[in-house]
Design a protein around this motif. Structure first.
Motif, PDB file in Angstrom:
ATOM      1  N   ALA A 134     -19.353  17.192 -41.866  1.00 34.69           N
ATOM      2  CA  ALA A 134     -20.813  17.316 -41.821  1.00 34.69           C
ATOM      3  C   ALA A 134     -21.465  16.580 -42.984  1.00 34.69           C
ATOM      4  CB  ALA A 134     -21.210  18.793 -41.847  1.00 34.69           C
ATOM      5  N   ALA A 135     -20.738  16.479 -44.104  1.00 32.85           N
ATOM      6  CA  ALA A 135     -21.276  15.802 -45.288  1.00 32.85           C
ATOM      7  C   ALA A 135     -21.083  14.295 -45.236  1.00 32.85           C
ATOM      8  CB  ALA A 135     -20.619  16.363 -46.542  1.00 32.85           C
ATOM      9  N   GLY A 136     -20.432  13.791 -44.181  1.00 31.65           N
ATOM     10  CA  GLY A 136     -20.300  12.353 -44.018  1.00 31.65           C
ATOM     11  C   GLY A 136     -19.004  11.751 -44.496  1.00 31.65           C
ATOM     12  N   TRP A 137     -18.014  12.571 -44.835  1.00 30.26           N
ATOM     13  CA  TRP A 137     -16.733  12.045 -45.284  1.00 30.26           C
ATOM     14  C   TRP A 137     -15.942  11.472 -44.111  1.00 30.26           C
ATOM     15  CZ3 TRP A 137     -15.320  11.524 -50.282  1.00 30.26           C
ATOM     16  CH2 TRP A 137     -16.057  12.236 -51.235  1.00 30.26           C
ATOM     17  N   LYS A 138     -15.187  10.412 -44.391  1.00 26.76           N
ATOM     18  CA  LYS A 138     -14.315   9.795 -43.393  1.00 26.76           C
ATOM     19  C   LYS A 138     -12.948   9.550 -44.002  1.00 26.76           C
ATOM     20  CE  LYS A 138     -17.951   7.448 -40.756  1.00 26.76           C
ATOM     21  NZ  LYS A 138     -18.429   6.143 -40.211  1.00 26.76           N
ATOM     22  N   THR A 154     -20.362  -0.322 -50.393  1.00 26.96           N
ATOM     23  CA  THR A 154     -21.261  -0.707 -51.479  1.00 26.96           C
ATOM     24  C   THR A 154     -21.534   0.467 -52.407  1.00 26.96           C
ATOM     25  OG1 THR A 154     -22.294  -2.366 -50.055  1.00 26.96           O
ATOM     26  CG2 THR A 154     -23.492  -1.739 -52.036  1.00 26.96           C
ATOM     27  N   ASN A 155     -22.070   1.547 -51.899  1.00 31.27           N
ATOM     28  CA  ASN A 155     -22.291   2.774 -52.664  1.00 31.27           C
ATOM     29  C   ASN A 155     -21.478   3.873 -52.013  1.00 31.27           C
ATOM     30  OD1 ASN A 155     -24.510   1.887 -54.570  1.00 31.27           O
ATOM     31  ND2 ASN A 155     -25.422   1.370 -52.608  1.00 31.27           N
ATOM     32  N   PHE A 156     -20.594   4.512 -52.784  1.00 29.60           N
ATOM     33  CA  PHE A 156     -19.629   5.402 -52.139  1.00 29.60           C
ATOM     34  C   PHE A 156     -19.026   6.381 -53.138  1.00 29.60           C
ATOM     35  CE2 PHE A 156     -17.442   1.599 -53.622  1.00 29.60           C
ATOM     36  CZ  PHE A 156     -16.341   2.108 -54.296  1.00 29.60           C
ATOM     37  N   GLU A 157     -18.464   7.453 -52.584  1.00 27.14           N
ATOM     38  CA  GLU A 157     -17.540   8.343 -53.278  1.00 27.14           C
ATOM     39  C   GLU A 157     -16.187   8.188 -52.594  1.00 27.14           C
ATOM     40  OE1 GLU A 157     -18.874  12.490 -54.319  1.00 27.14           O
ATOM     41  OE2 GLU A 157     -20.453  11.943 -52.921  1.00 27.14           O
ATOM     42  N   PHE A 158     -15.164   7.928 -53.371  1.00 25.75           N
ATOM     43  CA  PHE A 158     -13.815   7.778 -52.825  1.00 25.75           C
ATOM     44  C   PHE A 158     -12.913   8.798 -53.506  1.00 25.75           C
ATOM     45  CE2 PHE A 158      -9.596   5.492 -53.221  1.00 25.75           C
ATOM     46  CZ  PHE A 158      -9.181   5.795 -51.929  1.00 25.75           C
ATOM     47  N   GLU A 159     -12.304   9.683 -52.714  1.00 27.73           N
ATOM     48  CA  GLU A 159     -11.384  10.679 -53.238  1.00 27.73           C
ATOM     49  C   GLU A 159      -9.977  10.377 -52.753  1.00 27.73           C
ATOM     50  OE1 GLU A 159     -12.677  14.627 -52.360  1.00 27.73           O
ATOM     51  OE2 GLU A 159     -14.420  14.513 -53.697  1.00 27.73           O
ATOM     52  N   PHE A 160      -9.000  10.678 -53.602  1.00 27.98           N
ATOM     53  CA  PHE A 160      -7.610  10.369 -53.265  1.00 27.98           C
ATOM     54  C   PHE A 160      -6.692  11.225 -54.127  1.00 27.98           C
ATOM     55  CE2 PHE A 160      -9.180   7.686 -56.603  1.00 27.98           C
ATOM     56  CZ  PHE A 160      -8.146   7.550 -57.520  1.00 27.98           C
ATOM     57  N   GLU A 161      -5.468  11.401 -53.664  1.00 29.28           N
ATOM     58  CA  GLU A 161      -4.436  12.058 -54.457  1.00 29.28           C
ATOM     59  C   GLU A 161      -3.332  11.051 -54.725  1.00 29.28           C
ATOM     60  OE1 GLU A 161      -3.098  15.701 -52.735  1.00 29.28           O
ATOM     61  OE2 GLU A 161      -5.094  16.602 -52.693  1.00 29.28           O
ATOM     62  N   ASN A 215      -4.461  11.856 -48.755  1.00 27.25           N
ATOM     63  CA  ASN A 215      -5.828  12.419 -48.753  1.00 27.25           C
ATOM     64  C   ASN A 215      -6.859  11.390 -49.214  1.00 27.25           C
ATOM     65  OD1 ASN A 215      -5.173  14.919 -47.705  1.00 27.25           O
ATOM     66  ND2 ASN A 215      -4.826  15.846 -49.707  1.00 27.25           N
ATOM     67  N   LEU A 216      -6.790  10.206 -48.635  1.00 28.43           N
ATOM     68  CA  LEU A 216      -7.726   9.132 -48.963  1.00 28.43           C
ATOM     69  C   LEU A 216      -8.965   9.303 -48.092  1.00 28.43           C
ATOM     70  CD1 LEU A 216      -5.078   6.269 -48.890  1.00 28.43           C
ATOM     71  CD2 LEU A 216      -5.891   7.471 -50.899  1.00 28.43           C
ATOM     72  N   LYS A 217     -10.082   9.618 -48.703  1.00 28.48           N
ATOM     73  CA  LYS A 217     -11.303   9.874 -47.934  1.00 28.48           C
ATOM     74  C   LYS A 217     -12.498   9.272 -48.664  1.00 28.48           C
ATOM     75  CE  LYS A 217     -10.308  14.286 -48.423  1.00 28.48           C
ATOM     76  NZ  LYS A 217     -10.334  15.770 -48.388  1.00 28.48           N
ATOM     77  N   ILE A 218     -13.486   8.870 -47.905  1.00 30.17           N
ATOM     78  CA  ILE A 218     -14.639   8.181 -48.492  1.00 30.17           C
ATOM     79  C   ILE A 218     -15.926   8.671 -47.852  1.00 30.17           C
ATOM     80  CG2 ILE A 218     -14.726   6.218 -46.881  1.00 30.17           C
ATOM     81  CD1 ILE A 218     -15.033   4.482 -49.532  1.00 30.17           C
ATOM     82  N   ARG A 219     -16.982   8.643 -48.652  1.00 25.97           N
ATOM     83  CA  ARG A 219     -18.317   8.984 -48.152  1.00 25.97           C
ATOM     84  C   ARG A 219     -19.290   7.921 -48.645  1.00 25.97           C
ATOM     85  NH1 ARG A 219     -21.472  14.561 -49.550  1.00 25.97           N
ATOM     86  NH2 ARG A 219     -21.016  13.882 -51.677  1.00 25.97           N
ATOM     87  N   VAL A 220     -20.013   7.314 -47.713  1.00 21.52           N
ATOM     88  CA  VAL A 220     -21.007   6.304 -48.070  1.00 21.52           C
ATOM     89  C   VAL A 220     -22.236   7.012 -48.630  1.00 21.52           C
ATOM     90  CG1 VAL A 220     -22.539   4.512 -47.160  1.00 21.52           C
ATOM     91  CG2 VAL A 220     -20.167   4.656 -46.375  1.00 21.52           C
ATOM     92  N   LEU A 221     -22.753   6.490 -49.736  1.00 20.35           N
ATOM     93  CA  LEU A 221     -23.909   7.074 -50.403  1.00 20.35           C
ATOM     94  C   LEU A 221     -25.150   6.236 -50.138  1.00 20.35           C
ATOM     95  CD1 LEU A 221     -22.391   7.857 -53.917  1.00 20.35           C
ATOM     96  CD2 LEU A 221     -22.660   9.442 -52.007  1.00 20.35           C
ATOM     97  N   ALA A 222     -26.293   6.885 -50.075  1.00 21.88           N
ATOM     98  CA  ALA A 222     -27.549   6.155 -50.034  1.00 21.88           C
ATOM     99  C   ALA A 222     -27.760   5.503 -51.387  1.00 21.88           C
ATOM    100  CB  ALA A 222     -28.708   7.096 -49.720  1.00 21.88           C
ATOM    101  N   THR A 223     -28.429   4.358 -51.386  1.00 21.21           N
ATOM    102  CA  THR A 223     -28.699   3.656 -52.629  1.00 21.21           C
ATOM    103  C   THR A 223     -29.587   4.494 -53.521  1.00 21.21           C
ATOM    104  OG1 THR A 223     -28.551   1.571 -51.462  1.00 21.21           O
ATOM    105  CG2 THR A 223     -29.588   1.525 -53.629  1.00 21.21           C
ATOM    106  N   SER A 224     -29.262   4.554 -54.791  1.00 19.15           N
ATOM    107  CA  SER A 224     -30.098   5.284 -55.733  1.00 19.15           C
ATOM    108  C   SER A 224     -31.454   4.617 -55.854  1.00 19.15           C
ATOM    109  CB  SER A 224     -29.434   5.319 -57.118  1.00 19.15           C
ATOM    110  OG  SER A 224     -28.237   6.053 -57.066  1.00 19.15           O
ATOM    111  N   ALA A 225     -32.525   5.386 -55.670  1.00 14.72           N
ATOM    112  CA  ALA A 225     -33.863   4.817 -55.773  1.00 14.72           C
ATOM    113  C   ALA A 225     -34.132   4.397 -57.207  1.00 14.72           C
ATOM    114  CB  ALA A 225     -34.905   5.835 -55.328  1.00 14.72           C
ATOM    115  N   GLY A 226     -34.737   3.212 -57.360  1.00 16.03           N
ATOM    116  CA  GLY A 226     -35.154   2.763 -58.677  1.00 16.03           C
ATOM    117  C   GLY A 226     -34.076   2.120 -59.505  1.00 16.03           C
ATOM    118  N   SER A 227     -32.854   1.934 -58.981  1.00 16.90           N
ATOM    119  CA  SER A 227     -31.819   1.281 -59.758  1.00 16.90           C
ATOM    120  C   SER A 227     -32.194  -0.163 -60.005  1.00 16.90           C
ATOM    121  CB  SER A 227     -30.467   1.346 -59.012  1.00 16.90           C
ATOM    122  OG  SER A 227     -30.059   2.682 -58.876  1.00 16.90           O
ATOM    123  N   ALA A 228     -31.939  -0.632 -61.189  1.00 15.84           N
ATOM    124  CA  ALA A 228     -32.291  -1.999 -61.542  1.00 15.84           C
ATOM    125  C   ALA A 228     -31.286  -2.968 -60.942  1.00 15.84           C
ATOM    126  CB  ALA A 228     -32.311  -2.145 -63.057  1.00 15.84           C
TER     127      ALA A 228
END
Length: 440
Positions: A39-43, A97-104, A247-260
Motif C-alpha cells: 500500500a505504501a508503494g514498495w516493489k 531518480t528519487n527512491f528508498e532502497f532497502e536490502f539485507e 529482501n531487495l525492495k524499492i519505493r519511488v519517492l515524489a521529488t522534494s519540493a523546493g530542492s535546488a
C-alpha cells in the motif's frame, strides 16, 4: 525477595489458545511484501527465485556462472573481482531518480562488496580506480558492504555503511560476520542517506560545497560524474569475495519540493584532451511554465508549430506541472514540449507523470516528421516514472521497470530534439521530478 513467575509463558499460552500469531509469524517472509508495504508503494527487485529484472554490467543478461540463487538469496561466489572476469556487477534493468532502497546483506570473513548508485552504465572514464580497472564497472556513490574487523586499517569513510570514500558512518551497530545486516539508501532530491540496522549513519547533500570539498580531496576528483544527480540503476558489486543479498525492495519517492538544481560538475577533471572532450550535466529541473511550449500539428506546413493561442492550459503548483489539452477540431493534436534543454548527442531524461498520457517522445527541434515515440504508457491516477535516453546513437525508453514500446519515425542517431508529452484532446496530465542529463 520473592519474584513473581514470569508472565511470558502465560502470555504465550493465552496467545496460542486464542490463535494469535507470534511476532515472527507476522513478519513478512523473505523476498515478499506485507500488505502495508504494498500500500505504501514498495516493489520487490528480487523474488528469491530468479534474476529477472537484472543484468551483468555492460551485458544484456546475467553472465552464466556468476551470480547464483541459493536459499532465497542472490549469492556471488568468490572470484577475481574484476570486470569481465568470472562474476561482474549485477545491475537492475530499471532506473530510478528519487527512491528508498532497502536490502539485507551478508558477508563472510574478510568479505567486501557494495551497493552502487548514481552512475551511468557504459560511461567511460580516463582514470583507473583499482589495479586491473578496464572502465567496465560503475563509478558513482557506493554503500560499502564489508567485514570491518579485518579492514581496520581502512580509512573510516571506507568501512561498512559508509558513502564509500566520502562520508564516514557514525553511531552504527554492525552484526557479526555470517549474519544479515539491514541496509537502506535514500535519495530524495539532493539529499542522500545511508542506514544500517534501523539507524541513519551517513548523509550528504548533492552539489553542496561540503560534498564538493570532500570529492576534491578523494580519488573521485578525477571523475566529474561522482556526486551528480541522475536517473540511475542500482548495482550489487563484485569485489571478489562471496556475498549474499536478499529482501531487495524499492519505493519511488515524489521529488522534494523546493530542492535546488544539482551542481553539474562538483570538481573539474584533470586537464587532459580526453576529459576536456566530454561534458556531462545532470540537473533536476524546477517546474516553470515558461520552460514549456505547446506545439500543434499543422497539416499545411506538415510539421509541428508553436501555437500562438492557448491550446493547452499549463500551471505550476507545489513543484507539480498540470496540463490540459484544450485543442479543437482544427488542431486535433498537441504536444507539451520541454524547451529548457535541446537534446543533442547522448542524453537521459526521466520524469514522473500521472494522468492520461498518449506517449512521451523525442521530437525533432525543427518540428518535422523526425521523432521517437514511446507508446502505451499507463493511463490511470497513479504516478509512473518514464525514461528516455540515447547512448552512442542507440535509443532506450522505459516505463517503471519495463522497456517501453518504441516507434521510430525517421529519428536518426544524432537528431537534435526536445523531450515532450503528447495528450489527446480533453486529456489532462501532471508532471513532477523532471531530471535531464545531457552530454556531447
Amino acid at each position: 525477595m520473592h519474584r513473581p513467575p514470569s508472565l511470558f509463558p502465560r502470555l504465550a499460552a493465552m496467545a496460542a489458545a486464542l490463535s494469535i500469531p507470534s511476532v515472527a509469524a507476522l513478519a513478512a517472509a523473505p523476498n515478499t511484501l506485507t500488505p502495508q508495504e504494498q500500500a505504501a508503494g514498495w516493489k520487490l527487485l528480487f523474488d528469491g527465485r530468479s534474476t529477472t529484472g537484472w543484468h551483468t554490467y555492460g551485458k544484456n543478461s546475467v553472465t552464466a556462472g556468476s551470480w547464483k540463487i541459493k536459499d532465497g538469496c542472490l549469492v556471488l561466489p568468490a572470484g577475481n573481482g574484476r570486470p569481465n572476469g568470472t562474476g561482474g556487477d549485477l545491475v537492475t534493468n530499471a532506473m530510478f531518480t528519487n527512491f528508498e532502497f532497502e536490502f539485507e546483506w551478508r558477508v563472510g570473513p574478510v568479505g567486501n562488496s557494495g551497493v552502487e548508485y548514481l552512475f551511468t552504465e557504459g560511461e567511460k572514464r580516463t582514470a583507473n580506480f583499482y589495479p586491473g580497472d578496464t572502465g567496465d564497472s560503475p563509478v558513482g556513490f557506493e554503500y560499502q558492504v564489508l567485514d570491518d574487523a579485518p579492514h581496520a586499517n581502512n580509512a573510516a569513510n571506507r568501512l561498512a555503511a559508509s558513502i564509500y570514500s566520502l562520508v564516514t558512518p557514525t553511531g552504527k551497530t554492525l552484526r557479526p560476520v555470517g549474519e544479515f545486516n539491514q541496509g537502506r539508501i535514500v535519495v530524495d532530491g539532493n539529499h542522500v542517506e545511508h542506514w544500517l540496522n534501523g539507524r541513519k549513519v551517513a548523509e550528504c547533500e548533492l552539489g553542496s560545497p561540503e560534498l564538493q570539498r570532500i570529492i576534491a580531496s578523494s580519488k573521485y576528483k578525477y571523475y566529474p560524474g561522482v556526486g551528480v544527480k541522475r536517473a540511475t540503476s542500482i548495482a550489487l558489486q563484485d569485489h571478489g569475495a562471496e556475498v549474499a543479498y536478499r529482501n531487495l525492495k524499492i519505493r519511488v519517492l515524489a521529488t522534494s519540493a523546493g530542492s535546488a538544481p544539482v551542481a553539474a560538475a562538483p570538481t573539474p577533471p584533470p586537464s587532459t584532451p580526453a576529459a576536456a572532450s566530454s561534458t556531462v550535466t545532470a540537473r533536476k529541473i524546477p517546474m516553470q511554465a515558461a520552460d514549456w511550449r505547446v506545439w500543434c500539428w499543422s497539416k499545411a506546413d506538415n510539421r509541428w508549430v508553436e501555437h500562438p493561442l492557448d491550446k493547452m492550459t499549463v500551471q505550476i503548483q507545489d513543484g507539480v506541472l498540470s496540463a490540459s489539452n484544450t485543442t479543437n477540431s482544427n488542431w486535433p493534436r498537441a504536444i507539451l514540449v520541454y524547451r529548457g534543454t535541446l537534446l543533442d548527442g547522448d542524453f537521459i531524461v526521466s520524469a514522473d507523470y500521472c494522468g492520461q498520457l498518449e506517449s512521451f517522445d523525442l521530437q525533432s527541434a525543427d518540428g518535422g516528421n523526425q521523432r521517437l515515440t514511446c507508446l502505451n504508457p499507463p493511463q490511470d491516477n497513479q504516478w509512473h516514472t518514464v525514461l528516455l535516453g540515447r547512448k552512442q546513437g542507440q535509443y532506450v525508453a522505459r516505463i517503471e521497470e519495463a522497456p517501453a514500446q518504441v516507434q521510430n519515425s525517421k529519428a536518426s542517431a544524432g537528431m537534435k530534439g526536445y523531450f515532450c508529452f503528447k495528450l489527446r484532446p480533453g486529456e489532462t496530465l501532471e508532471v513532477r521530478g523532471l531530471v535531464v542529463q545531457a552530454g556531447r
